[in-house]
Design a protein around this motif. Sequence first.
Motif, PDB file in Angstrom:
ATOM      1  N   UNK A  30       0.866  -1.174   0.000  1.00  0.00           N
ATOM      2  CA  UNK A  30       0.000   0.000   0.000  1.00  0.00           C
ATOM      3  C   UNK A  30       0.903   1.223   0.000  1.00  0.00           C
ATOM      4  N   UNK A  31       0.774   2.044  -1.006  1.00  0.00           N
ATOM      5  CA  UNK A  31       1.610   3.228  -1.138  1.00  0.00           C
ATOM      6  C   UNK A  31       0.999   4.450  -0.491  1.00  0.00           C
ATOM      7  N   UNK A  32      -0.300   4.672  -0.743  1.00  0.00           N
ATOM      8  CA  UNK A  32      -0.963   5.834  -0.162  1.00  0.00           C
ATOM      9  C   UNK A  32      -2.468   5.595  -0.063  1.00  0.00           C
ATOM     10  N   UNK A  33      -3.069   6.345   0.835  1.00  0.00           N
ATOM     11  CA  UNK A  33      -4.512   6.311   1.044  1.00  0.00           C
ATOM     12  C   UNK A  33      -4.993   7.757   1.054  1.00  0.00           C
ATOM     13  N   UNK A  34      -6.052   8.052   0.310  1.00  0.00           N
ATOM     14  CA  UNK A  34      -6.661   9.379   0.293  1.00  0.00           C
ATOM     15  C   UNK A  34      -7.959   9.351   1.087  1.00  0.00           C
ATOM     16  N   UNK A  35      -8.125  10.324   1.968  1.00  0.00           N
ATOM     17  CA  UNK A  35      -9.373  10.493   2.706  1.00  0.00           C
ATOM     18  C   UNK A  35      -9.991  11.818   2.269  1.00  0.00           C
ATOM     19  N   UNK A  36     -11.174  11.762   1.686  1.00  0.00           N
ATOM     20  CA  UNK A  36     -11.882  12.986   1.327  1.00  0.00           C
ATOM     21  C   UNK A  36     -12.541  13.539   2.575  1.00  0.00           C
ATOM     22  N   UNK A  37     -12.406  14.854   2.782  1.00  0.00           N
ATOM     23  CA  UNK A  37     -12.908  15.488   4.003  1.00  0.00           C
ATOM     24  C   UNK A  37     -13.881  16.604   3.663  1.00  0.00           C
ATOM     25  N   UNK A  38     -14.792  16.861   4.585  1.00  0.00           N
ATOM     26  CA  UNK A  38     -15.809  17.897   4.331  1.00  0.00           C
ATOM     27  C   UNK A  38     -15.369  19.279   4.779  1.00  0.00           C
ATOM     28  N   UNK A  39     -14.497  19.362   5.772  1.00  0.00           N
ATOM     29  CA  UNK A  39     -13.983  20.637   6.277  1.00  0.00           C
ATOM     30  C   UNK A  39     -12.474  20.481   6.425  1.00  0.00           C
ATOM     31  N   UNK A  40     -11.722  21.121   5.529  1.00  0.00           N
ATOM     32  CA  UNK A  40     -10.278  20.907   5.514  1.00  0.00           C
ATOM     33  C   UNK A  40      -9.623  21.355   6.813  1.00  0.00           C
ATOM     34  N   UNK A  41      -9.957  22.536   7.299  1.00  0.00           N
ATOM     35  CA  UNK A  41      -9.301  23.070   8.498  1.00  0.00           C
ATOM     36  C   UNK A  41      -9.543  22.185   9.718  1.00  0.00           C
ATOM     37  N   UNK A  90       4.975   8.275   6.501  1.00  0.00           N
ATOM     38  CA  UNK A  90       5.757   7.455   7.420  1.00  0.00           C
ATOM     39  C   UNK A  90       6.403   6.362   6.581  1.00  0.00           C
ATOM     40  N   UNK A  91       7.727   6.366   6.516  1.00  0.00           N
ATOM     41  CA  UNK A  91       8.405   5.412   5.645  1.00  0.00           C
ATOM     42  C   UNK A  91       8.020   5.677   4.204  1.00  0.00           C
ATOM     43  N   UNK A  92       7.553   4.652   3.532  1.00  0.00           N
ATOM     44  CA  UNK A  92       7.150   4.782   2.131  1.00  0.00           C
ATOM     45  C   UNK A  92       5.643   4.945   1.963  1.00  0.00           C
ATOM     46  N   UNK A  93       4.938   5.169   3.056  1.00  0.00           N
ATOM     47  CA  UNK A  93       3.477   5.209   3.004  1.00  0.00           C
ATOM     48  C   UNK A  93       2.960   6.609   3.312  1.00  0.00           C
ATOM     49  N   UNK A  94       1.925   7.014   2.574  1.00  0.00           N
ATOM     50  CA  UNK A  94       1.314   8.325   2.772  1.00  0.00           C
ATOM     51  C   UNK A  94      -0.176   8.183   3.059  1.00  0.00           C
ATOM     52  N   UNK A  95      -0.638   9.038   3.960  1.00  0.00           N
ATOM     53  CA  UNK A  95      -2.071   9.237   4.166  1.00  0.00           C
ATOM     54  C   UNK A  95      -2.332  10.681   3.748  1.00  0.00           C
TER      55      UNK A  95
END
Length: 132
Positions: free
Chosen positions: A5-16, A49-54
């Motif tokens: 697993x290289x990266x995971x994207x989380x869509x958010x409703x309020x960025x701040x 963290x290491x080779x993984x991104x959130x």
Amino acid sequence: MKGIIGHIFLNVKDFNESEFFYDNLLTLIGFEIDHVDEGDFGKLKSYKQGEHNIWIRFDRQKESKEFVRNVGLDHLAYELQSESEIDKTYEAVKNLNVKITREPRKYPEYSETYYSFFFRDPNGIPLEIYLQ
């Protein structure tokens, strides 16, 4: 061949609000802020963290809907190395004013040493902190 697993994207409703939450949670458990981008599309931020991104992503073009635990993501879990790390993280998460769905406890049905707690991020996405 070995996929990771290289990266995971989380869509958010309020960025701040999400940025404040994930800055606190992810840097506490060893992630570093890796990238921030903003444009007409919205905003992005990466924690590495290491080779993984959130990533957290706010899309200005789309209306957010409530997270539904259905087909798709059930929860995202972060593994720590000790019960004391989990307890420290639990105390920090409690101070972030999000919903705790299960307080820290052992789960012998998973393994002799399994210890975890469950909570929701500001968008309702279910998360877990655990020790295997």
